[in-house]
Motif scaffolding. Structure first.
Motif, short mmCIF file in Angstrom:
data_model
loop_
_atom_site.label_atom_id
_atom_site.label_comp_id
_atom_site.label_asym_id
_atom_site.label_seq_id
_atom_site.Cartn_x
_atom_site.Cartn_y
_atom_site.Cartn_z
N ILE A 68 0.86 -1.18 0.00
CA ILE A 68 0.00 0.00 0.00
C ILE A 68 0.90 1.24 0.00
O ILE A 68 1.65 1.49 0.96
N LYS A 69 0.84 1.99 -1.09
CA LYS A 69 1.69 3.17 -1.24
C LYS A 69 1.07 4.40 -0.58
O LYS A 69 -0.14 4.50 -0.47
N ASN A 70 1.95 5.32 -0.17
CA ASN A 70 1.51 6.54 0.53
C ASN A 70 0.59 6.19 1.70
O ASN A 70 -0.40 6.88 1.95
N SER A 71 0.93 5.14 2.40
CA SER A 71 0.03 4.61 3.42
C SER A 71 -0.04 5.49 4.67
O SER A 71 -0.94 5.31 5.50
N GLN A 72 0.90 6.43 4.80
CA GLN A 72 0.86 7.32 5.97
C GLN A 72 0.10 8.63 5.67
O GLN A 72 0.00 9.49 6.55
N LEU A 85 -0.42 -10.22 4.77
CA LEU A 85 -0.44 -10.07 3.31
C LEU A 85 -0.30 -8.62 2.88
O LEU A 85 -0.32 -8.33 1.68
N PHE A 86 -0.13 -7.71 3.84
CA PHE A 86 -0.04 -6.29 3.49
C PHE A 86 1.25 -5.68 4.01
O PHE A 86 1.67 -5.94 5.14
N GLU A 87 1.87 -4.89 3.14
CA GLU A 87 3.03 -4.09 3.52
C GLU A 87 2.68 -2.63 3.32
O GLU A 87 1.99 -2.26 2.36
N PHE A 88 3.18 -1.78 4.22
CA PHE A 88 2.86 -0.37 4.18
C PHE A 88 4.16 0.43 4.12
O PHE A 88 5.09 0.19 4.89
N ASP A 89 4.22 1.37 3.18
CA ASP A 89 5.42 2.20 3.10
C ASP A 89 5.36 3.30 4.17
O ASP A 89 4.42 3.36 4.97
N ASP A 90 6.38 4.16 4.19
CA ASP A 90 6.42 5.22 5.20
C ASP A 90 6.22 6.59 4.58
O ASP A 90 6.69 7.61 5.10
N LEU A 91 5.49 6.64 3.45
CA LEU A 91 5.32 7.88 2.70
C LEU A 91 3.95 8.51 2.95
O LEU A 91 2.98 7.82 3.22
N GLY A 92 3.91 9.85 2.84
CA GLY A 92 2.65 10.56 2.84
C GLY A 92 2.32 11.34 4.10
O GLY A 92 1.43 12.18 4.08
N ALA A 93 3.02 11.06 5.18
CA ALA A 93 2.65 11.68 6.46
C ALA A 93 2.79 13.19 6.46
O ALA A 93 2.08 13.89 7.19
#
Length: 271
Positions: A166-170, A225-233
């Protein structure tokens, strides 16, 4: 008893057509919730291809309804948009008094509608409420919007067992349960308080938190089954100040959007 509905087909952006239709119906209340709309990714293309339709739907229909009200005894609720504002920083709280700063053409047309509502209330005493709506979803929302897309991703993971990033998850979002908005709309009619109201969850949460809360409720084993990036906060984000809406209408707020994810997921899992 079961509610009954009658469908009519007419070009409501044409004042003559609208007047003819409303004379036949003689409504007590008019709800104008029509919009030419897309998700944030597709909105620029939609504005290029359907700007005339946006103007007709958001501005012309609004003016025609308000004009009708000057000669007839009925009320109106007109759906507007949080896109009449632009967040300047992360966690930007927006109130009704916030200076207008539309994000795009869609927002500009919705702002034109709001100015018309205020003008007709001031000049003619028209009973019309401007509903400044922040993000909201129901089981009827288009699949490409955030909440239905989360439900779809969870369903796909459940069926395939494949991992998803999941991109831009933050990224922080303000998202509500549309059913709770509707309860607020009816409060306006019940209390006869026709003004401008912000409808929002009143807070922000990360996209990752929506996934995690939904997974915990539906099937905790899906979390692997889900990975989350550290982008968007740190991206600009905004939420609505709902204190006036809450106190004036005795409204309980934007509700739980996880309920909608759960409802969509469960409805489709056996298909």
């Amino acid at each position: 008893s079961k509610n009954e509905f009658t469908e009519y087909e007419s070009d409501l952006s044409d004042a003559t057509c609208l007047s003819k239709l409303l004379r036949e119906i003689e409504p007590d209340h008019i709800f104008h919730f029509g919009a030419v709309h897309a998700n944030s990714r597709d909105m620029p293309d939609l504005e290029l291809s359907q700007s005339d339709e946006m103007l007709k739907c958001h501005v012309n229909i609004t003016q025609n309804i308000l004009e009708w009200q000057t000669r007839n005894s009925c009320t109106s609720l007109i759906a507007l948009s949080s896109l009449i504002y632009t967040p300047q920083f992360p966690r930007h709280e927006v109130s009704v008094e916030e200076p207008f700063n539309p994000q795009n053409y869609y927002g500009r047309t919705k702002l034109q509608a709001l100015k018309l509502i205020r003008e007709y209330r001031r000049k003619f005493g028209v009973k019309s409420a401007g509903l400044i709506l922040f993000n909201h979803s129901s089981e009827f929302s288009k699949p490409e919007f955030l909440i239905p897309s989360i439900a779809s991703n969870l369903l796909n993971a459940h069926r395939s067992g494949k991992k998803t990033l999941i991109k831009n998850s933050q990224q922080l979002v303000d998202v509500s349960n549309a059913h709770e908005f509707c309860r607020g709309f009816y409060k306006i009619i019940e209390k006869e308080l026709y003004g401008d109201y912000i409808f929002s969850s009143g807070n922000l949460r990360s996209i990752q938190s929506l996934y995690v809360d939904a997974i915990n409720r539906l099937n905790p084993s899906l979390i692997s089954l889900f990975e989350f990036d550290d982008l968007g906060a740190h991206s600009p984000s905004m939420f609505g100040n709902i204190e006036r809406t809450r106190s004036s209408l005795e409204w309980r707020g934007g509700g739980d959007s996880i309920d909608i994810i759960e409802k969509i997921f469960k409805a489709k899992i056996d298909e």
